[in-house]
Scaffold this motif. Structure first.
Motif, PDB file in Angstrom:
ATOM      1  N   SER A 136      60.626  39.142 -12.397  1.00  0.00           N
ATOM      2  CA  SER A 136      60.771  40.367 -11.439  1.00  0.00           C
ATOM      3  C   SER A 136      60.308  41.514 -11.896  1.00  0.00           C
ATOM      4  CB  SER A 136      62.308  40.292 -10.980  1.00  0.00           C
ATOM      5  OG  SER A 136      62.592  41.690 -10.125  1.00  0.00           O
ATOM      6  N   PHE A 137      59.687  42.320 -11.270  1.00  0.00           N
ATOM      7  CA  PHE A 137      59.410  43.815 -11.893  1.00  0.00           C
ATOM      8  C   PHE A 137      60.110  44.896 -10.951  1.00  0.00           C
ATOM      9  CE2 PHE A 137      55.224  41.320 -12.523  1.00  0.00           C
ATOM     10  CZ  PHE A 137      55.385  41.074 -13.821  1.00  0.00           C
ATOM     11  N   GLN A 138      61.180  44.423 -10.511  1.00  0.00           N
ATOM     12  CA  GLN A 138      62.222  45.406  -9.899  1.00  0.00           C
ATOM     13  C   GLN A 138      62.696  46.183 -10.861  1.00  0.00           C
ATOM     14  OE1 GLN A 138      65.705  45.359 -10.032  1.00  0.00           O
ATOM     15  NE2 GLN A 138      66.191  46.612  -8.325  1.00  0.00           N
ATOM     16  N   SER A 139      63.087  47.747 -10.588  1.00  0.00           N
ATOM     17  CA  SER A 139      63.420  48.608 -11.352  1.00  0.00           C
ATOM     18  C   SER A 139      64.483  48.326 -12.606  1.00  0.00           C
ATOM     19  CB  SER A 139      63.871  49.901 -11.078  1.00  0.00           C
ATOM     20  OG  SER A 139      62.495  50.513 -10.212  1.00  0.00           O
ATOM     21  N   TYR A 140      65.555  47.238 -12.234  1.00  0.00           N
ATOM     22  CA  TYR A 140      66.657  46.847 -13.160  1.00  0.00           C
ATOM     23  C   TYR A 140      66.153  45.838 -14.116  1.00  0.00           C
ATOM     24  CZ  TYR A 140      69.781  50.202 -10.850  1.00  0.00           C
ATOM     25  OH  TYR A 140      70.509  51.270 -10.136  1.00  0.00           O
ATOM     26  N   LEU A 156      63.267  44.107 -17.300  1.00  0.00           N
ATOM     27  CA  LEU A 156      62.673  44.846 -18.425  1.00  0.00           C
ATOM     28  C   LEU A 156      61.573  45.725 -18.002  1.00  0.00           C
ATOM     29  CD1 LEU A 156      63.295  44.056 -21.514  1.00  0.00           C
ATOM     30  CD2 LEU A 156      61.516  42.762 -21.363  1.00  0.00           C
ATOM     31  N   VAL A 157      60.599  45.020 -16.978  1.00  0.00           N
ATOM     32  CA  VAL A 157      59.559  45.540 -16.846  1.00  0.00           C
ATOM     33  C   VAL A 157      59.436  46.059 -15.508  1.00  0.00           C
ATOM     34  CG1 VAL A 157      56.948  45.405 -16.442  1.00  0.00           C
ATOM     35  CG2 VAL A 157      57.854  44.143 -18.334  1.00  0.00           C
ATOM     36  N   ASN A 158      59.239  47.634 -15.196  1.00  0.00           N
ATOM     37  CA  ASN A 158      59.626  48.089 -13.856  1.00  0.00           C
ATOM     38  C   ASN A 158      58.334  48.492 -13.267  1.00  0.00           C
ATOM     39  OD1 ASN A 158      60.616  49.973 -12.148  1.00  0.00           O
ATOM     40  ND2 ASN A 158      60.901  51.815 -13.560  1.00  0.00           N
ATOM     41  N   ALA A 159      58.388  48.202 -12.255  1.00  0.00           N
ATOM     42  CA  ALA A 159      57.202  48.655 -11.178  1.00  0.00           C
ATOM     43  C   ALA A 159      57.896  49.051  -9.719  1.00  0.00           C
ATOM     44  CB  ALA A 159      56.070  47.542 -10.716  1.00  0.00           C
ATOM     45  N   GLY A 160      59.290  49.070  -9.845  1.00  0.00           N
ATOM     46  CA  GLY A 160      59.768  49.647  -8.541  1.00  0.00           C
ATOM     47  C   GLY A 160      60.183  48.170  -7.864  1.00  0.00           C
ATOM     48  N   GLU A 161      59.103  47.491  -7.449  1.00  0.00           N
ATOM     49  CA  GLU A 161      59.283  46.163  -6.959  1.00  0.00           C
ATOM     50  C   GLU A 161      58.116  45.253  -7.453  1.00  0.00           C
ATOM     51  OE1 GLU A 161      61.456  44.942  -4.931  1.00  0.00           O
ATOM     52  OE2 GLU A 161      62.202  46.754  -3.516  1.00  0.00           O
ATOM     53  N   GLY A 162      58.152  44.019  -7.317  1.00  0.00           N
ATOM     54  CA  GLY A 162      57.276  43.265  -7.805  1.00  0.00           C
ATOM     55  C   GLY A 162      57.438  41.931  -8.242  1.00  0.00           C
ATOM     56  N   GLY A 163      57.008  40.833  -8.522  1.00  0.00           N
ATOM     57  CA  GLY A 163      57.282  39.527  -9.225  1.00  0.00           C
ATOM     58  C   GLY A 163      56.042  38.829  -9.488  1.00  0.00           C
ATOM     59  N   ILE A 164      56.136  37.810 -10.322  1.00  0.00           N
ATOM     60  CA  ILE A 164      55.121  36.970 -10.802  1.00  0.00           C
ATOM     61  C   ILE A 164      55.778  35.333 -11.106  1.00  0.00           C
ATOM     62  CG2 ILE A 164      55.483  37.415 -13.148  1.00  0.00           C
ATOM     63  CD1 ILE A 164      52.337  37.822 -13.136  1.00  0.00           C
ATOM     64  N   ASN A 198      47.182  46.700  -6.320  1.00  0.00           N
ATOM     65  CA  ASN A 198      46.844  47.246  -7.344  1.00  0.00           C
ATOM     66  C   ASN A 198      47.735  48.327  -7.877  1.00  0.00           C
ATOM     67  OD1 ASN A 198      44.619  45.519  -7.483  1.00  0.00           O
ATOM     68  ND2 ASN A 198      43.323  46.685  -6.383  1.00  0.00           N
ATOM     69  N   LEU A 199      48.229  49.089  -7.298  1.00  0.00           N
ATOM     70  CA  LEU A 199      49.020  50.238  -7.949  1.00  0.00           C
ATOM     71  C   LEU A 199      50.250  49.517  -8.611  1.00  0.00           C
ATOM     72  CD1 LEU A 199      49.669  52.895  -5.037  1.00  0.00           C
ATOM     73  CD2 LEU A 199      48.544  53.365  -7.490  1.00  0.00           C
ATOM     74  N   SER A 200      50.992  48.730  -8.192  1.00  0.00           N
ATOM     75  CA  SER A 200      52.004  48.261  -8.969  1.00  0.00           C
ATOM     76  C   SER A 200      51.629  47.437 -10.273  1.00  0.00           C
ATOM     77  CB  SER A 200      52.528  47.009  -8.227  1.00  0.00           C
ATOM     78  OG  SER A 200      53.064  47.483  -7.033  1.00  0.00           O
ATOM     79  N   ALA A 201      50.349  46.750 -10.081  1.00  0.00           N
ATOM     80  CA  ALA A 201      49.698  45.975 -11.263  1.00  0.00           C
ATOM     81  C   ALA A 201      49.404  47.209 -12.415  1.00  0.00           C
ATOM     82  CB  ALA A 201      48.719  45.149 -11.103  1.00  0.00           C
ATOM     83  N   ALA A 202      48.899  48.238 -11.933  1.00  0.00           N
ATOM     84  CA  ALA A 202      48.416  49.436 -12.992  1.00  0.00           C
ATOM     85  C   ALA A 202      49.660  50.052 -13.592  1.00  0.00           C
ATOM     86  CB  ALA A 202      47.922  50.544 -12.181  1.00  0.00           C
ATOM     87  N   ILE A 203      50.868  49.851 -12.886  1.00  0.00           N
ATOM     88  CA  ILE A 203      52.270  50.516 -13.492  1.00  0.00           C
ATOM     89  C   ILE A 203      52.755  49.327 -14.621  1.00  0.00           C
ATOM     90  CG2 ILE A 203      54.623  50.634 -13.034  1.00  0.00           C
ATOM     91  CD1 ILE A 203      53.415  52.505 -10.544  1.00  0.00           C
ATOM     92  N   ILE A 204      52.313  48.023 -14.090  1.00  0.00           N
ATOM     93  CA  ILE A 204      52.991  47.008 -14.989  1.00  0.00           C
ATOM     94  C   ILE A 204      52.124  46.511 -16.185  1.00  0.00           C
ATOM     95  CG2 ILE A 204      53.434  44.531 -15.217  1.00  0.00           C
ATOM     96  CD1 ILE A 204      53.952  44.692 -12.190  1.00  0.00           C
ATOM     97  N   ARG A 205      50.816  46.811 -16.118  1.00  0.00           N
ATOM     98  CA  ARG A 205      50.132  46.357 -17.463  1.00  0.00           C
ATOM     99  C   ARG A 205      50.393  47.093 -18.768  1.00  0.00           C
ATOM    100  NH1 ARG A 205      44.224  46.754 -15.943  1.00  0.00           N
ATOM    101  NH2 ARG A 205      43.945  45.456 -18.002  1.00  0.00           N
ATOM    102  N   PRO A 206      50.445  48.450 -18.588  1.00  0.00           N
ATOM    103  CA  PRO A 206      50.603  49.116 -20.010  1.00  0.00           C
ATOM    104  C   PRO A 206      52.169  48.994 -20.458  1.00  0.00           C
ATOM    105  CG  PRO A 206      50.362  50.751 -17.928  1.00  0.00           C
ATOM    106  CD  PRO A 206      50.085  49.391 -17.553  1.00  0.00           C
ATOM    107  N   GLN A 207      53.037  48.459 -19.673  1.00  0.00           N
ATOM    108  CA  GLN A 207      54.386  48.039 -20.080  1.00  0.00           C
ATOM    109  C   GLN A 207      54.370  46.748 -20.597  1.00  0.00           C
ATOM    110  OE1 GLN A 207      57.700  49.031 -17.341  1.00  0.00           O
ATOM    111  NE2 GLN A 207      56.155  49.711 -15.795  1.00  0.00           N
ATOM    112  N   LEU A 208      53.301  45.724 -20.758  1.00  0.00           N
ATOM    113  CA  LEU A 208      53.434  44.484 -21.322  1.00  0.00           C
ATOM    114  C   LEU A 208      53.548  44.686 -22.804  1.00  0.00           C
ATOM    115  CD1 LEU A 208      50.749  42.652 -19.287  1.00  0.00           C
ATOM    116  CD2 LEU A 208      53.400  42.760 -18.891  1.00  0.00           C
TER     117      LEU A 208
END
Ligand SMILES: *Cc1c(COP(=O)(O)O)cnc(C)c1O
Length: 403
Positions: A183-187, A189-197, A251-261
């Motif tokens: 999950s990439f939900q805000s709570y 480790l990696v936060n995009a507001g929402e998202g999953g993989i 794509n916006l979510s991915a742009a927020i996630i990628r630098p957090q990896l």
């Protein structure tokens, strides 16, 4: 004294995300399938699969969507029985119901991990698939679970929503079962507001999931590069044969996630050190107990769970109130009204929720406090002091031994 830290805010998004987002605001290119190749979502999938050590990744709108697609991609029949732990987030039984399957719950022990005797007993009760939820990042015995499931040919989905960065025998959690979901939900480790993989090595499974995630027509061609005959054959087999649920990531979510990896190793290291420091302090109190991790497990916690020892239900309520009074919020999973992690509140399960006495007993004394990786040592002490003193407010000073 250090003021009570804010444990709710996430870390700032790395500055590197800004330029990429500015570009997208200019071009309007927010949809993963607009560009012919290398859309930010596709790059995220490639980077995430590589970081975790898995062949394929599919980014979607949430971890719940990833769990749902995993069940659908396994091709389970309607009303298939899916074994899940009795201690997890309501999203897990929800994804099972959403996939037209039936959740079957098993007991979870005092250490927040699956009760293996109960798990094994229920596995032979017509189970088609298993979701192992590493709840709050606590890893159940994956050696035993994979042994039992492999023997019976039962596929395992790992719900690693809250376990990014956790390892088992040095291997990344999420790569042990047939498929792993994050999950990439805000709570998390990696936060995009929402998202999953979701990640998997199974070409058939990922091809089905990609199509069902919303890769209409030949958009699946934009997901992977390189020669992969098994994958091409699977896409050929499933073209036009599966419903499109449209659970794509933008794509916006991915742009927020990628630098957090790149931040993951630091967040894991600091989160673990913070957790272990506070755990040692809490374990010095006779009223508080942090269960030990399992041997092969290297944890990546961003919160701490502990059991109250010898407190009645009234004393447990008084403890939570005293901790809040001292500035540290604690949730007792089984006591807060309508808690989404208490199985008796999952009233949407067909046929009603079963009784799980061991899991219920654990939930009535298990406390949860947030402990983000960014906290400093004095802030950790403020939290530990509040919890230890809250127990003493209710139970009195521990008796001194010796003189
Ligand atoms: C957060 C969480 C989920 C759900 O993740 P979403 O991305 O919000 O759908 C599922 N399982 C566990 C254990 C979680 O912590």
């Amino acid at each position: 004294m250090t003021p009570t830290p804010n444990v709710y805010d996430a870390e700032p998004i790395p500055e590197a995300a800004r330029a990429e987002i500015d570009c997208m605001l200019q071009s309007g290119d927010l949809f993963r399938y607009t560009a012919p190749e290398n859309a930010p979502v596709t790059l995220l999938e490639r980077e995430f699969a590589e970081a975790l050590g898995s062949r394929y990744a599919l980014a979607v709108s949430s971890c719940s969507a990833a769990l749902f697609l995993s069940l659908k991609a396994l091709g389970l029949p309607r009303d298939a029985r899916v074994l899940i732990p009795g201690f997890t987030f309501a999203a897990v039984p929800s994804s099972v119901v959403h996939a037209d399957c039936v959740p079957v719950l098993c007991e979870v022990g005092d250490n927040y991990r699956i009760d293996l005797a109960d798990f094994e007993a229920r596995l032979d009760d017509g189970i088609h698939a298993v979701i192992i939820s590493h709840m709050r990042g606590h890893t159940s015995d994956m050696d035993a679970i994979m042994g039992l499931c492999d023997q019976r040919g039962i596929p395992v989905i790992e719900d690693a929503a809250h376990s990014l960065g956790t390892r088992w025998h040095g291997r990344n959690i999420g790569t042990i079962g047939r498929v792993g979901c994050f999950s990439f939900q805000s709570y998390k480790l990696v936060n995009a507001g929402e998202g999953g993989i979701m990640i998997t090595d199974d070409a058939e499974l990922v091809a089905r999931a990609v199509i069902m995630s919303g890769a209409y027509e030949h958009n699946w061609r934009k997901h992977f590069t390189g020669d992969d005959a098994a994958l091409d054959a699977a896409f050929g087999r499933w073209q036009n044969r599966l419903p499109l649920y449209n659970l794509r990531m933008n794509n916006l979510s991915a742009a927020i996630i990628r630098p957090q990896l790149a931040e993951i190793p630091r967040r894991v290291r600091d989160g673990r050190a913070n957790h272990d420091y506070v755990a040692d302090r809490l374990n010095a109190s006779p009223w508080l107990h942090v269960p030990a991790k399992l041997g092969p497990e290297e944890r990546a916690p961003d919160s701490i769970q502990f059991n109250l020892v010898g407190l009645s239900e009234d004393e447990t309520r008084a403890f939570a109130a005293a901790a809040a009074e001292r500035g540290t919020k604690v949730q007792v999973f089984g006591l807060s009204a309508d808690n989404a992690r208490a199985f008796w509140n999952w009233k949407f399960i067909p046929g009603g929720t079963p009784e799980l006495p061991r899991t219920r007993a654990m939930l009535m004394k298990a406390c949860d406090a947030r402990l983000p990786a960014r906290l400093t040592r004095p802030e950790l002490d403020t939290i530990a002091d509040a919890l230890i003193m809250a127990a003493e407010d209710v139970m009195g000073q521990p008796r001194a031994y010796g003189t």
